[in-house]
Scaffold this active site. Structure first.
Site, PDB file in Angstrom:
ATOM      1  N   LYS A 272       4.096 -10.043   3.822  1.00  0.00           N
ATOM      2  CA  LYS A 272       3.578  -9.044   4.769  1.00  0.00           C
ATOM      3  C   LYS A 272       2.153  -8.774   4.322  1.00  0.00           C
ATOM      4  O   LYS A 272       1.932  -8.246   3.214  1.00  0.00           O
ATOM      5  CB  LYS A 272       4.449  -7.798   4.659  1.00  0.00           C
ATOM      6  CG  LYS A 272       4.137  -6.657   5.593  1.00  0.00           C
ATOM      7  CD  LYS A 272       5.334  -5.701   5.499  1.00  0.00           C
ATOM      8  CE  LYS A 272       5.272  -4.399   6.218  1.00  0.00           C
ATOM      9  NZ  LYS A 272       4.048  -3.703   6.376  1.00  0.00           N
TER      10      LYS A 272
ATOM     11  N   TYR B 270      -0.801  -6.511  -0.953  1.00  0.00           N
ATOM     12  CA  TYR B 270      -1.981  -5.738  -0.587  1.00  0.00           C
ATOM     13  C   TYR B 270      -2.975  -5.734  -1.746  1.00  0.00           C
ATOM     14  O   TYR B 270      -2.878  -4.889  -2.651  1.00  0.00           O
ATOM     15  CB  TYR B 270      -1.580  -4.291  -0.263  1.00  0.00           C
ATOM     16  CG  TYR B 270      -0.712  -4.096   0.976  1.00  0.00           C
ATOM     17  CD1 TYR B 270      -0.515  -5.120   1.906  1.00  0.00           C
ATOM     18  CD2 TYR B 270      -0.105  -2.875   1.227  1.00  0.00           C
ATOM     19  CE1 TYR B 270       0.272  -4.924   3.032  1.00  0.00           C
ATOM     20  CE2 TYR B 270       0.680  -2.663   2.358  1.00  0.00           C
ATOM     21  CZ  TYR B 270       0.860  -3.701   3.254  1.00  0.00           C
ATOM     22  OH  TYR B 270       1.637  -3.504   4.376  1.00  0.00           O
TER      23      TYR B 270
END
Ligand code: FBP
Length: 267
Positions: A179, A148
């Site tokens: 992810k 992220y």
């Protein structure tokens, strides 16, 4: 013994996949956000365990504390090894709170770790993650990396080049799966999938979408872009009917059904 070659690495996420695809239920929010994401039902980890079991998930993501008290061994476990609260402001850093050995002792089939590229603390997470990756691979289990991009330097976390950079970092750092956030359309997400190379790419769900079809349209975009599935939390366990949305996800990811075919189920 350290045996790392392409063949071994390629198979490390296999216990969490079906036909090369994955549907993971994330429930680390009590740590990351606090109980603010929860209501009377989903504050109870047993409720989540039931969704994972009945919903056909190929993996469940938990922190050590919840896993050690509630995990029932029915769905493959991905133990999240680092975490941070959202109470601290400024450039994020998330460090290790449990170990690969603890993950293995709970029966985990993989470990998870979050890095925040762009944060002034990124190098600490890169180093810590690399140590974890070595131990996990030496023990024959896979590593799923949350990537992220975040911090003062990052203006738009979901911009095409930023998400592709996130995906590429997962490859560069030796993760087995990444992810990442959705860019908003399949064309730009395709570039992230391509940048990840042999690393499997999973979309991070995000806050609950206004309708189920809005969320499933994002999932369709991920599949069309060549992604390997989703790691989703709030869009499932905050739903009025978690098993209904789970079934739709399963149908799309494993059976190739398209979002257009599912529209009437959600009107
Ligand atoms: P959601 O599908 O609910 O977004 O869960 C995915 C996830 O990555 C969780 O694993 C994590 O707790 C959360 O999102 C972190 O979200 P953020 O850091 O963007 O607030």
């Amino acid at each position: 013994m350290c045996i790392i070659n392409n063949m071994v690495n390629k198979m490390l996420l296999d216990p969490l996949l079906r036909d090369g695809k994955g549907l993971f239920l994330a429930y680390d929010h009590g740590f990351e956000h606090g109980p603010t994401d929860f209501d009377e039902r989903n504050v109870d980890p047993s409720f989540i365990m039931e969704i994972a079991n009945k919903g056909g998930y190929t993996g469940i993501i938990l922190h050590y504390g919840v896993a050690s008290k509630y995990y029932d061994g029915k769905v493959p476990l991905i133990l999240k090894l680092n975490g941070k609260t959202n109470l601290v402001k400024g450039d994020p850093i998330s460090l290790q709170v449990s170990t690969v050995e603890e993950a293995i002792s709970l029966g985990a089939k993989a470990v998870g770790y979050t890095i925040y590229p762009g944060s002034i603390h990124e190098y600490i997470m890169f180093q810590e993650f690399s140590k974890i990756r070595r131990v996990a691979h030496d023990n024959g289990i896979g590593v799923l990396l949350w990537v992220y991009p975040r911090g003062q330097a990052i203006k738009n976390e979901t911009a095409k080049e930023i998400v592709a950079y996130a995906a590429r970092l997962a490859l560069e750092l030796g993760a087995d799966g990444a992810k990442i956030k959705y860019t908003g359309d399949p064309e730009s997400f395709k570039w992230a999938v391509k940048s990840a190379g042999k690393v499997k790419v999973f979309m991070s769900g995000g806050p609950k979408a206004s309708t189920e079809i809005d969320f499933l349209t994002q999932v369709q975009g991920v599949i069309d872009a060549g992604g390997s599935g989703v790691a989703v939390g709030r869009n499932v366990w905050q739903s009025k009917d978690p098993l209904k949305i789970s079934k739709a996800l399963k149908d799309m990811i494993f059976e190739g059904r398209r979002v257009e075919e599912l529209k009437e189920l959600f009107t």
